[in-house]
Design an enzyme around this catalytic site. Structure first.
Site, PDB file in Angstrom:
ATOM      1  N   TYR A  68       7.609   8.071  -4.594  1.00  0.00           N
ATOM      2  CA  TYR A  68       8.961   7.508  -4.613  1.00  0.00           C
ATOM      3  C   TYR A  68       8.992   6.231  -3.771  1.00  0.00           C
ATOM      4  CZ  TYR A  68      13.998   7.246  -3.427  1.00  0.00           C
ATOM      5  OH  TYR A  68      15.290   6.841  -3.217  1.00  0.00           O
ATOM      6  N   LYS A 117       9.982   2.355  -4.798  1.00  0.00           N
ATOM      7  CA  LYS A 117      11.079   1.638  -4.135  1.00  0.00           C
ATOM      8  C   LYS A 117      10.549   0.373  -3.444  1.00  0.00           C
ATOM      9  CE  LYS A 117      14.989   3.944  -4.870  1.00  0.00           C
ATOM     10  NZ  LYS A 117      16.054   3.368  -5.702  1.00  0.00           N
TER      11      LYS A 117
END
Ligand SMILES: Cc1cc2nc3c(=O)[nH]c(=O)nc-3n(C[C@H](O)[C@H](O)[C@H](O)COP(=O)(O)OP(=O)(O)OC[C@H]3O[C@@H](n4cnc5c(N)ncnc54)[C@H](O)[C@@H]3O)c2cc1C
Lengths: 443, 243
Positions: B148, B152
């Site tokens: 993740y 990002k």
């Protein structure tokens, strides 16, 4: 995530896993795959009705779906709070048909407790104004119910403390108003006799309630202040208020930031408070036009006033006695006064006819008192329960945290019928609270 | 009245942002995979704030459809906020490409794909604002969520490049770096209260950031310093930490 949950009385507190949803399919899936869950609104019931090891917070389920401003019909998701609704409807000339003494409750909580307001003798409880609502029942389907459609589910859900399922959508009727102000009259009553006479004399008023000083003896036993009101007309407003009759001047709120030590609230402070409150009303009769907020929600001006009772919390004791049984009221007030355990708040009201299956109001007098939790309180309240039973009364489930099961079954005449309907829609006790377990309404 | 296009309108953060901008008299275009599921929000915005709200089907993972999606908007938005994101499950993502793929494509590829379309439109008309909700997780990879975090990180770098490119066209690009936010995505975690923002606070910060044309926004100011410290820890030490 496990967290400590308690309702407004801070008693009892339990560890609970709380989940929240914004979308119906997510909510339905959760209900489908979990057991012994209970819906929770804003936790403004006092006791254990919305507490369970698994709870569903409805606060995010708060969308306003439709507002018919011509006919005053509002359709909302159940987690929206009354204060949010008031901000939308009052400026457009509408008001809640029934409102309790705080605006920080959800519509789901209003239905599940079938709340009453100061106008019960005129407008009944909240359920009377519902057009239809959706409930996710134990069979995990959403049923739309009303007085004519799935009527048994409808009546068991109004006042049913969340035991028939999760209320998701409510469509109800509003009341037309011309101003955001109330024309209020306050009347001083020297004792209980007098306030009861005044209630009768002023019963044509839409709104009424009385504050009782419950520490008095002898002649002034039950001295009180009766407050009655009507929605003000534009002509009754001051020139300044008339400029914007439907909007209120902005006000800041006081907050009690932490729990006060319990010695702050002892008999002495209660006496002093009640004395001040009583004597603030220096004239026998006072009239004024005030904004709706202090009239309906005097306590909301102090956010978290419940913390004033300290860490141990408090129990609110609210009962109703049939109209002809006022000696029961005297008996209970006597007992409290003898014990010296008065409460800051003692609110007396007269109810109109009983609404339905399981809601609390019945024609008669209702009194609400706060008692800080301390040694000996629970046995004392059991003694009060005996008197309530003896005079044919009952206790408000939404305030209850401790009533024994036999008191519930003896005092609610439709208890069995209610339990049967709960059984029908919630057979496996998918919905259960620690209250429902205590009262044997779920297994 | 200006119009806001909200990409990924189903989340708690998106709801708060929609309400904040609606209260400030923006019309709102709500885009989400399941348009029917956000119609209660659409109704809510219209009743509460008296603005116009519309719903649009939008799938971040369906990059092929993004140009057509934007073309089909009958009113072109003045402001576009990209809120969608997918936290996923780190452990699962380590073991199955399926999960890793979804995390990367939702948080990075999908966002780039739609924002390229929006950016070109804004560049051509020489005005507009783009806000991307990234994450402090993108500032340094940690064992607990680096799939993740890396997506990002890519998104943060994309936004800063976009800001650089569009500066001369007068288009404003803001990256938002929320730390912990109290939302459905995090409801099973125990979060430190001091560092955790409510979605409403994020929404207010985003609104003010747009007004002031900020470049990078940390929602709780502590985060800027926490991340600074975290970035300064030498790799030799960092790799031994259990973060
Ligand atoms: C200062 C104060 C004054 C009050 N005055 C009055 C008054 O004058 N009259 C009166 O009647 N009450 C009064 N109350 C009590 C209050 O109105 C009720 O307890 C109300 O139910 C609280 O609503 P809530 O949203 O906080 O729900 P909670 O307290 O969280 O829950 C109350 C009950 O509703 C159920 N419930 C909540 N949401 C749902 C849902 N979506 N679906 C199914 N079940 C649900 C819960 O399971 C629980 O049984 C007062 C409370 C306070 C704190």
């Amino acid at each position: 995530m496990q967290k400590r949950l308690a309702n407004w009385g801070n008693y009892p507190a339990i560890a609970s896993e709380e989940s929240a949803f914004t979308q119906e399919d997510q909510l339905r899936n959760f209900v489908g795959s979990h057991h012994r869950i209970i819906a929770r609104g804003n936790g403004r019931c006092y006791g254990d009705a919305s507490l369970s090891a698994q709870s569903i917070s409805m606060l995010k389920y708060d969308k306003v779906l439709a507002f018919d401003t011509t006919n005053g019909i509002l359709e909302v998701q159940a987690g929206v709070t009354l204060d949010q609704l008031l901000d939308i409807i009052v400026p457009q000339g509408w008001f809640l048909p029934v409102t309790p003494g705080t605006k920080y409750i959800t519509i789901g909580g209003a239905v599940a407790s079938d709340v009453h307001g100061k106008n019960h003798h005129v407008d009944g409880a909240f359920s009377r104004h519902i057009i239809e609502m959706d409930v996710i029942t134990g069979e995990d389907n959403t049923l739309c119910c009303s007085q004519t459609e799935h009527a048994d589910l409808f009546w068991a859900t109004c006042g049913g403390m969340g035991l028939t399922g999760i209320i998701t959508r409510v469509k109800f009727r509003l009341k037309k108003i011309a101003t955001a102000y109330i024309r209020q009259t306050q009347l001083k009553a020297r004792n209980l006799e007098e306030v009861i006479r005044l209630f009768d004399e002023y019963k044509h008023y839409t709104y009424s309630m009385a504050w009782i000083d419950c520490l008095q003896q002898g002649d002034t036993f039950g001295r009180s202040i009766l407050i009655v009101g009507e929605h003000a007309t534009p002509e009754e407003l001051s020139p300044r208020q008339q400029q914007a009759p439907l909007t209120l001047p902005a006000k800041r709120k006081l907050v009690v930031p932490f729990n006060l030590p319990s010695f702050v609230l002892n008999t002495f402070t209660v006496k002093a408070f009640n004395w001040l409150y009583y004597h603030k009303n220096y004239k026998r009769e006072m009239h004024k036009v005030i904004p709706y907020e202090p009239f309906f929600y005097p306590l909301d001006a102090i956010l978290h006033w419940n913390r004033g009772y300290g860490k141990a919390g408090f129990v609110q004791y609210q009962f109703v006695l049939p109209l002809e049984k006022k000696d029961g009221l005297v008996a209970i007030l006597q007992k409290i006064s003898e014990k010296g355990w008065g409460s800051f708040l003692a609110v007396l009201k007269v109810f109109g006819n009983q609404d339905d299956l399981i809601s609390f109001p019945m024609e008669g007098y209702t009194l609400a008192l706060d008692f800080p939790v301390r040694k000996g309180l629970l046995p004392f309240l059991d003694e009060l329960d005996e008197i309530v039973l003896q005079y044919g009364g009952r206790l408000y489930l939404s305030k209850d945290a401790r009533m024994k099961q036999e008191v519930f079954w003896k005092s609610y005449p439709n208890a069995q019928r209610f339990a049967d309907i709960v059984q029908q829609y919630n057979a496996d006790s998918k919905f259960a609270s620690i209250q429902s377990e205590r009262l044997l309404l779920t297994k | 009245m200006p119009t806001l296009l909200l990409l990924g309108a189903g989340s708690d953060m998106a709801i708060a942002i929609a309400r904040k901008f609606a209260a400030e008299k923006y019309n709102i275009q709500l885009a989400a995979r399941n348009a029917a599921a956000i119609s209660p929000l659409q109704q809510d915005l219209q009743v509460r704030y008296g603005i116009t709200a519309t719903t649009h089907a939008f799938d971040a993972l369906a990059s092929d459809s993004h140009a057509a999606f934007f073309d089909a908007l009958s009113v072109k938005p003045d402001l576009t906020i990209c809120v969608f994101g997918y936290l996923g499950d780190q452990e699962q993502a380590q073991n199955s490409w399926q999960e890793a793929h979804t995390i990367i494509h939702t948080n990075y590829t999908g966002a780039v794909s739609i924002l390229n379309v929006v950016a070109n439109h804004y560049a051509a008309q020489q005005k507009g604002s783009i806000v991307g909700i990234s994450s402090v997780a993108g500032e340094r990879g940690r064992q607990s969520n680096y799939i993740y975090g890396s997506a990002k990180a890519g998104f943060t770098a994309y936004l800063s490049g976009l800001r650089n490119r569009l500066f001369r066209s007068g288009v404003h690009v803001m990256s938002v770096q929320p730390g912990f936010v109290n939302t459905r995505m995090t409801q099973h975690l125990t979060l430190p209260p001091l560092l955790t923002a409510q979605p409403e606070a994020v929404a207010t910060a985003v609104y003010k950031g747009v007004q002031r044309k900020k470049n990078v926004l940390y929602v709780k100011w502590h985060w800027k310093y926490i991340m600074l410290i975290i970035k300064l820890i030498p790799e030799g030490i960092f790799k031994k930490l259990k973060l």
